[in-house]
Design a protein around this motif. Structure first.
Motif, PDB file in Angstrom:
ATOM      1  N   GLY A  98       0.800  -1.222   0.000  1.00  0.00           N
ATOM      2  CA  GLY A  98       0.000   0.000   0.000  1.00  0.00           C
ATOM      3  C   GLY A  98       0.829   1.266   0.000  1.00  0.00           C
ATOM      4  O   GLY A  98       0.439   2.286  -0.560  1.00  0.00           O
ATOM      5  N   GLY A  99       1.996   1.226   0.682  1.00  0.00           N
ATOM      6  CA  GLY A  99       2.878   2.387   0.680  1.00  0.00           C
ATOM      7  C   GLY A  99       2.565   3.415   1.747  1.00  0.00           C
ATOM      8  O   GLY A  99       3.031   4.559   1.658  1.00  0.00           O
ATOM      9  N   LEU A 100       1.809   3.048   2.791  1.00  0.00           N
ATOM     10  CA  LEU A 100       1.521   3.991   3.871  1.00  0.00           C
ATOM     11  C   LEU A 100       2.672   3.992   4.871  1.00  0.00           C
ATOM     12  O   LEU A 100       3.218   2.935   5.206  1.00  0.00           O
ATOM     13  N   PRO A 101       3.095   5.174   5.397  1.00  0.00           N
ATOM     14  CA  PRO A 101       4.202   5.231   6.352  1.00  0.00           C
ATOM     15  C   PRO A 101       3.822   4.578   7.679  1.00  0.00           C
ATOM     16  O   PRO A 101       2.724   4.769   8.191  1.00  0.00           O
ATOM     17  N   LEU A 102       4.746   3.786   8.241  1.00  0.00           N
ATOM     18  CA  LEU A 102       4.514   3.106   9.511  1.00  0.00           C
ATOM     19  C   LEU A 102       5.345   3.699  10.641  1.00  0.00           C
ATOM     20  O   LEU A 102       4.832   4.007  11.709  1.00  0.00           O
ATOM     21  N   ASN A 103       6.658   3.843  10.425  1.00  0.00           N
ATOM     22  CA  ASN A 103       7.558   4.335  11.469  1.00  0.00           C
ATOM     23  C   ASN A 103       8.707   5.127  10.859  1.00  0.00           C
ATOM     24  O   ASN A 103       9.073   4.923   9.686  1.00  0.00           O
ATOM     25  N   ARG A 104       9.281   6.011  11.680  1.00  0.00           N
ATOM     26  CA  ARG A 104      10.506   6.743  11.334  1.00  0.00           C
ATOM     27  C   ARG A 104      11.519   6.457  12.430  1.00  0.00           C
ATOM     28  O   ARG A 104      11.281   6.746  13.595  1.00  0.00           O
ATOM     29  N   LEU A 105      12.646   5.842  12.048  1.00  0.00           N
ATOM     30  CA  LEU A 105      13.635   5.403  13.022  1.00  0.00           C
ATOM     31  C   LEU A 105      14.916   6.211  12.869  1.00  0.00           C
ATOM     32  O   LEU A 105      15.407   6.420  11.754  1.00  0.00           O
ATOM     33  N   SER A 106      15.475   6.650  13.976  1.00  0.00           N
ATOM     34  CA  SER A 106      16.743   7.383  13.958  1.00  0.00           C
ATOM     35  C   SER A 106      17.673   6.789  14.996  1.00  0.00           C
ATOM     36  O   SER A 106      17.233   6.300  16.036  1.00  0.00           O
ATOM     37  N   GLY A 107      18.958   6.810  14.738  1.00  0.00           N
ATOM     38  CA  GLY A 107      19.933   6.230  15.651  1.00  0.00           C
ATOM     39  C   GLY A 107      21.316   6.189  15.057  1.00  0.00           C
ATOM     40  O   GLY A 107      22.272   5.748  15.704  1.00  0.00           O
ATOM     41  N   HIS A 108      21.440   6.641  13.822  1.00  0.00           N
ATOM     42  CA  HIS A 108      22.739   6.675  13.152  1.00  0.00           C
ATOM     43  C   HIS A 108      23.170   8.119  12.936  1.00  0.00           C
ATOM     44  O   HIS A 108      22.341   9.016  12.753  1.00  0.00           O
ATOM     45  N   SER A 109      24.483   8.319  12.925  1.00  0.00           N
ATOM     46  CA  SER A 109      25.027   9.663  12.742  1.00  0.00           C
ATOM     47  C   SER A 109      25.559   9.893  11.340  1.00  0.00           C
ATOM     48  O   SER A 109      26.128  10.950  11.053  1.00  0.00           O
ATOM     49  N   ALA A 110      25.403   8.922  10.471  1.00  0.00           N
ATOM     50  CA  ALA A 110      25.848   9.047   9.076  1.00  0.00           C
ATOM     51  C   ALA A 110      24.834   8.332   8.186  1.00  0.00           C
ATOM     52  O   ALA A 110      23.844   7.761   8.659  1.00  0.00           O
ATOM     53  N   ALA A 111      25.093   8.353   6.896  1.00  0.00           N
ATOM     54  CA  ALA A 111      24.160   7.783   5.923  1.00  0.00           C
ATOM     55  C   ALA A 111      23.907   6.303   6.184  1.00  0.00           C
ATOM     56  O   ALA A 111      24.823   5.552   6.572  1.00  0.00           O
TER      57      ALA A 111
END
Length: 708
Positions: free
Chosen positions: A425-438
């Motif tokens: 479907g392409g609906l957003p579920l989560n946004r995860l952050s924890g890295h300091s580079a690409a």
């Protein structure tokens, strides 16, 4: 409709107080006694109208009395209620009285209804009553009933129907059904007298269901009628439907009757494996064609057939036809990921947009677990446009990973953000952050909702993608993560690093299990099955490793630039690698050799993925496109000359001249191409390509043709 009938219908529907019922009773009697089609249809309509439910019983009683007295119109009315409305009370009356319809227009409908009852309820009482009625109709001379009984024999092998038709010597009125009926019931003398040219049976066989075709072929084979099997095979539409036992029986029958000319004809249209056996049989019998030009070709084919017999079990060829091309990017494609069974897949580019593609049915069907293996090299080449785009990343999308069960999609960007999407479907579920580079690599698995992310900062994070929570503390590996993969069971995670190391992790605990070293430079790609994994590196090498033994099993050399992408078949026997040198190479692990090189232009290969069933290979290219190849090897021995078109011939010829080809594959290709050349020796089209004519057995004087 007469004025009197209209008046009686009005009385039935009026329902006047006090005198209404008496008027309705008289109206019913009058209409039943009238007996005309109009009167009977009026009664049937009233019976089936809910607002006149009170009239149903008296009308049926009146019809029953008249039917019992022998009235044909009343019997037809009751039968029509069954044929058109499956009326239960009418059914009881008709079964009790064993009434059959008299009207010609009703007989076919009633016979069809009875036949449906029998086929739907093969052993029930309803079916037994229907069979008695159908038999009574047939004995009364109904052609529709006799046809229905014969159809039950043809379609359902109904024992009681077979007993009736054989005893009474019924046969279908339709000539195609009759030919099929005679064959299926073993009445070959009647068949030969009726269909002496075989025209009706061939046409019936062509349009029959696959199950019915198998029955026809089986009884034909059991009767020793190789001539009929040969007639099936002679049709380009039917030869591909013949099975192993059909060809074996035909060969044996013709050999027994020394029908050598007929066998020579069959050798030219049979699948390659059976052409080989037929030619061997002809050669063993000392037979040769009468014409000298045919004798030379026969001798050449016999030599090739003998060579094929030495490689009888190794007739597969890696043709890998390109089946689709996806376009729509303004810059290079850098990441590809496949949905469950490969039916839908997504592509990431240098931009921040993810595209979802819906593949055409003929391509997506090749990715289904239920799909048959590809039967020929050629498939329709398609250019496909994206059906949907996903937006949400601010930075450039660097990598993608789809869950094997198709439930989610993960994407990483150059800002160190991981996003989860509902898929497809392409609906957003989560946004995860924890890295300091690409984010440099992602791996997603449905087991325990496992998501693993790796980054240029050297860190690896284990996540629960359903909740968005970390499963363990962030792991700092000390070297940029350049590749990630998860084994097929979701128990192990493998990471590749810029320093050339490969590390094996326990997925549940995030614990390091082993470290592998072998690449001289960054590890650029990884792919795993349940017991082993492959790796590609900047050192141009492809390596194959074992979990259990924690060591390298074998290495493959051939790329002239860094390996940029890789994939591994589900059984771990085939490795696919893509490189900055613009080539895709297919390697056999058991044979430890290169078996195919794909080079569609000079663009660098940036991403590779295999469908779950291993029959479609997807490649992302630096020329802004994505290409799909049919990946299943083609069994040359099963290919039929009649079913090979010009594009197939070019594909076969190109494969014949590839350096990676095995001796067994070369022999089979030589044999098939020789069969094609001989079978089409008179087919010279103005638009025929030069490559096709170049390998022909015959020399053609182009100058003299031009002069004409």
């Amino acid at each position: 409709m007469s004025h009197d009938i209209q008046k009686q219908i009005h009385r039935l529907r009026s329902g006047l107080p006090l005198v209404g019922w008496e008027m309705q009773r008289l109206a019913i009697k009058s209409l039943v006694n009238d007996g005309s089609p109009e009167a009977m249809m009026a009664l049937i309509e009233i019976v089936m109208q809910p607002q006149h439910a009170a009239l149903e019983k008296p009308i049926l009683q009146a019809l029953s009395r008249r039917a019992y007295a022998g009235d044909a119109a009343a019997r037809d009315a009751l039968c029509r209620l069954i044929a058109q409305h499956d009326h239960p009370t009418a059914w009881e009356i008709v079964c009790t009285g064993q009434y059959v319809p008299h009207a010609d227009d009703l007989q076919a409908h009633f016979a069809a209804k009875l036949s449906a009852m029998i086929s739907e309820n093969h052993q029930g009482s309803r079916a037994r009553h229907a069979m008695r009625l159908l038999n009574a109709m047939a004995e009364a001379g109904s052609a529709a009933a006799r046809d229905a009984l014969c159809a039950l024999v043809i379609e359902w092998q109904h024992p009681r129907a077979l007993e009736i038709v054989m005893k009474k010597r019924y046969a279908p009125s339709n000539p195609y059904q009759r030919a099929m009926f005679y064959a299926l019931t073993g009445q070959w003398a009647q068949y030969d007298a009726f269909d002496f040219e075989g025209r009706f049976l061939r046409a019936a066989y062509k349009s029959a269901s696959r199950a019915l075709q198998r029955r026809i072929a089986t009884v034909t084979r059991q009767a020793g009628r190789a001539d009929v099997l040969a007639a099936f095979a002679a049709s380009e539409h039917l030869v591909q439907k013949m099975e192993h036992d059909d060809w074996a029986a035909m060969l044996e029958q013709f050999r027994r009757h020394q029908a050598w000319d007929e066998l020579w004809r069959m050798a030219q249209i049979a699948p390659a494996r059976w052409s080989m056996q037929i030619l061997s049989c002809l050669n063993g019998a000392g037979w040769q064609p009468l014409q000298s030009v045919e004798r030379d070709e026969f001798a050449a084919l016999v030599r090739l057939a003998e060579a094929c017999q030495q490689h009888a079990t190794r007739s597969e060829s890696w043709l890998l036809p390109c089946v689709a091309r996806l376009e729509g990017y303004a810059d290079a494609v850098t990441s590809v990921s496949l949905h469950q069974e490969g039916r839908i897949f997504t592509v990431g580019s240098h931009g921040n947009i993810i595209r979802i593609w819906n593949l055409p049915d003929e391509v997506s069907a090749m990715m289904s677990y239920s799909a048959k293996p590809i039967e020929s090299g050629h498939s329709p080449y398609r250019r496909i446009a994206a059906s949907k785009t996903l937006r949400g990343h601010n930075g450039r999308v660097t990598c993608l990973a789809a869950c094997p069960d198709g439930s989610a999609l993960a994407s990483g960007d150059e800002d160190g953000i991981v996003r989860l999407w509902n898929f497809p479907g392409g609906l957003p579920l989560n946004r995860l952050s924890g890295h300091s580079a690409a984010i440099s690599a992602l791996s997603l698995h449905h087991a325990q909702s496992l998501l693993v992310s790796g980054s240029d900062d050297g860190r690896i994070c284990f996540w629960n993608w359903q909740t968005g929570q970390r499963r363990h503390a962030v792991i700092d590996t000390g070297s940029a993560v350049s590749a990630l993969t998860t084994d097929s069971a979701g128990q192990h995670v493998i990471s590749g690093h810029a320093n050339g190391q490969i590390r094996l992790w326990n997925a549940a605990a995030g614990r390091l299990l082993a470290t592998f070293a072998g690449h001289d430079g960054a590890v650029t790609c990884l792919a795993a099955d349940h017991r082993a994994f492959m790796s590609g590196g900047a050192d141009h090498q492809v390596r194959f490793w074992s979990y259990d033994h924690e060591r390298e099993i074998c290495a493959f050399e051939g790329h002239t630039d860094r390996v940029t992408a890789g994939a591994l078949s589900a059984d771990g026997t085939i490795i696919v690698s893509g490189s900055a040198d613009g080539s895709i190479r297919v390697w056999s692990v058991p044979e430890h050799r290169l078996i195919k090189t794909l080079r569609d232009g000079q663009a660098e290969i940036s991403a590779l993925a295999l469908s779950a069933n291993g029959r479609i290979l997807v490649g992302g290219m630096r020329d802004n496109t994505v290409r799909l190849w049919g990946f299943a090897p083609v069994d040359i021995a099963q290919l039929n000359v009649e079913n090979v078109d010009e594009e197939d011939v070019l594909l076969l010829q190109r494969r014949r001249h590839e350096p990676e080809i095995s001796d067994a594959e070369r022999v089979w290709l030589d044999f098939l191409l020789q069969l094609i050349s001989w079978q089409r020796r008179f087919d010279i089209d103005i638009g025929m390509r030069a490559e096709y004519l170049a390998d022909s057995t015959f020399d053609i004087e182009i100058e003299s043709l031009t002069a004409l």
